[in-house]
Write a protein that holds these residues in place. Structure first.
Motif, PDB file in Angstrom:
ATOM      1  N   PRO A  81      40.555  45.415  38.062  1.00  0.00           N
ATOM      2  CA  PRO A  81      40.553  45.676  36.618  1.00  0.00           C
ATOM      3  C   PRO A  81      41.237  44.565  35.838  1.00  0.00           C
ATOM      4  O   PRO A  81      42.215  43.979  36.287  1.00  0.00           O
ATOM      5  N   GLY A  82      40.701  44.258  34.670  1.00  0.00           N
ATOM      6  CA  GLY A  82      41.348  43.334  33.750  1.00  0.00           C
ATOM      7  C   GLY A  82      41.258  41.868  34.109  1.00  0.00           C
ATOM      8  O   GLY A  82      41.843  41.041  33.405  1.00  0.00           O
ATOM      9  N   VAL A  83      40.531  41.511  35.166  1.00  0.00           N
ATOM     10  CA  VAL A  83      40.425  40.097  35.527  1.00  0.00           C
ATOM     11  C   VAL A  83      39.107  39.544  34.983  1.00  0.00           C
ATOM     12  O   VAL A  83      38.156  40.274  34.716  1.00  0.00           O
ATOM     13  N   PRO A 128      39.911  39.618  50.306  1.00  0.00           N
ATOM     14  CA  PRO A 128      40.841  40.692  49.930  1.00  0.00           C
ATOM     15  C   PRO A 128      41.255  40.521  48.474  1.00  0.00           C
ATOM     16  O   PRO A 128      41.427  39.395  47.991  1.00  0.00           O
ATOM     17  N   ASP A 129      41.387  41.622  47.759  1.00  0.00           N
ATOM     18  CA  ASP A 129      41.839  41.584  46.372  1.00  0.00           C
ATOM     19  C   ASP A 129      43.329  41.899  46.343  1.00  0.00           C
ATOM     20  O   ASP A 129      43.732  43.034  46.639  1.00  0.00           O
ATOM     21  N   PRO A 130      44.177  40.918  46.005  1.00  0.00           N
ATOM     22  CA  PRO A 130      45.627  41.135  46.061  1.00  0.00           C
ATOM     23  C   PRO A 130      46.125  42.171  45.066  1.00  0.00           C
ATOM     24  O   PRO A 130      47.181  42.762  45.266  1.00  0.00           O
ATOM     25  N   LEU A 131      45.376  42.430  44.003  1.00  0.00           N
ATOM     26  CA  LEU A 131      45.840  43.372  42.990  1.00  0.00           C
ATOM     27  C   LEU A 131      45.611  44.826  43.392  1.00  0.00           C
ATOM     28  O   LEU A 131      46.469  45.683  43.164  1.00  0.00           O
ATOM     29  N   SER A 132      44.478  45.102  43.992  1.00  0.00           N
ATOM     30  CA  SER A 132      44.138  46.496  44.327  1.00  0.00           C
ATOM     31  C   SER A 132      44.322  46.826  45.798  1.00  0.00           C
ATOM     32  O   SER A 132      44.377  47.997  46.168  1.00  0.00           O
ATOM     33  N   GLY A 133      44.370  45.789  46.652  1.00  0.00           N
ATOM     34  CA  GLY A 133      44.437  46.027  48.088  1.00  0.00           C
ATOM     35  C   GLY A 133      43.077  46.286  48.706  1.00  0.00           C
ATOM     36  O   GLY A 133      42.978  46.477  49.925  1.00  0.00           O
ATOM     37  N   LEU A 134      42.030  46.299  47.899  1.00  0.00           N
ATOM     38  CA  LEU A 134      40.679  46.499  48.409  1.00  0.00           C
ATOM     39  C   LEU A 134      40.133  45.184  48.961  1.00  0.00           C
ATOM     40  O   LEU A 134      40.673  44.114  48.685  1.00  0.00           O
ATOM     41  N   THR A 177      43.978  35.391  35.270  1.00  0.00           N
ATOM     42  CA  THR A 177      43.521  35.728  36.619  1.00  0.00           C
ATOM     43  C   THR A 177      42.017  35.955  36.639  1.00  0.00           C
ATOM     44  O   THR A 177      41.466  36.645  35.780  1.00  0.00           O
ATOM     45  N   PHE A 178      41.360  35.361  37.623  1.00  0.00           N
ATOM     46  CA  PHE A 178      39.933  35.567  37.852  1.00  0.00           C
ATOM     47  C   PHE A 178      39.733  36.404  39.117  1.00  0.00           C
ATOM     48  O   PHE A 178      40.623  36.509  39.951  1.00  0.00           O
ATOM     49  N   SER A 179      38.542  36.965  39.250  1.00  0.00           N
ATOM     50  CA  SER A 179      38.234  37.772  40.432  1.00  0.00           C
ATOM     51  C   SER A 179      38.325  36.917  41.688  1.00  0.00           C
ATOM     52  O   SER A 179      38.097  35.700  41.659  1.00  0.00           O
ATOM     53  N   ALA A 180      38.637  37.570  42.796  1.00  0.00           N
ATOM     54  CA  ALA A 180      38.830  36.864  44.061  1.00  0.00           C
ATOM     55  C   ALA A 180      37.554  36.155  44.510  1.00  0.00           C
ATOM     56  O   ALA A 180      37.617  35.139  45.202  1.00  0.00           O
ATOM     57  N   TRP A 181      36.403  36.671  44.120  1.00  0.00           N
ATOM     58  CA  TRP A 181      35.127  36.111  44.575  1.00  0.00           C
ATOM     59  C   TRP A 181      34.538  35.065  43.629  1.00  0.00           C
ATOM     60  O   TRP A 181      33.551  34.433  43.969  1.00  0.00           O
TER      61      TRP A 181
END
Length: 203
Positions: A81-83, A128-134, A177-181
């Motif tokens: 969220p929010g990225v 891995p998404d460091p913000l959500s853990g998903l 912050t941008f999305s991990a992908w």
């Protein structure tokens, strides 16, 4: 680089009860390393560590000036969220063609119908998404296109949006912050981007 916020919903729409369909689980298409369908899984469960490889899509739309349309994901999203991220991304329904899903979700999230939309290859990644853990274990179908219409984003999906040049993107990435992908899919799509909008745009 103007950034435009999505309009909020009215109080009546915010208070509307959820439909029965909204409670149904969203299913994703599981695939093998070659992108062949091997089954289905519920959306959130497929993203729990270590993640299950599933089909996804990412869209990159550009305006007449060769600027990339970015979106900032809504704060209420379950994942990242929010990225900031690319124009649109998501998952086809089981059995849905990725191209159809990409056009559908672009309309649902941003109120846009691309003037042109073409395939730009696939990429497999584990982010891995460091913000959500998903975890994003995805076999991602990429699409590049052009758009003329003004976005009319769904505020439940998109917090704000912006059109950026390559230089503006680089500056924005140093600030937010941008999305991990994001960089994985952008780098893979670059050859198709240059074919669609021309190498002179700097992408």
């Amino acid at each position: 680089m103007p950034i435009t916020s999505a309009e909020g919903r009215s109080a009546d729409s915010a208070a509307a009860p959820a439909s029965p369909e909204a409670a149904e689980p969203i299913m994703l298409e599981l695939v093998d390393e070659d992108g062949r369908t091997i089954g289905t899984a519920e959306k959130v469960s497929a993203h729990l560590a270590p993640g299950r490889l599933h089909r996804a899509f990412s869209v990159f739309l550009f305006d007449e000036q060769g600027r990339l349309l970015l979106q900032r994901r809504a704060l209420g999203k379950y994942h990242s969220p929010g990225v900031w991220s690319n124009t649109c991304c998501g998952h086809p329904y089981p059995g849905e063609l990725p191209f159809v899903a990409a056009a559908r979700r672009t309309a649902e999230e941003l109120g846009l119908a691309p003037e042109l939309l073409r395939e730009a290859g696939t990429v497999r990644y584990n982010h891995p998404d460091p913000l959500s853990g998903l975890v994003e274990q995805e076999y991602n179908h990429l699409f590049v296109g052009t758009v003329r219409a003004t976005p009319e984003p769904d505020p439940e999906e998109v917090e704000e949006y912006a059109y950026v040049t390559p230089a503006e993107l680089e500056k924005l990435m140093s600030e937010v912050t941008f999305s991990a992908w994001f960089m994985t899919v952008l780098d893979t799509a670059r050859p198709a981007v240059r074919e669609v909008i021309g190498a002179g745009a700097g992408w």
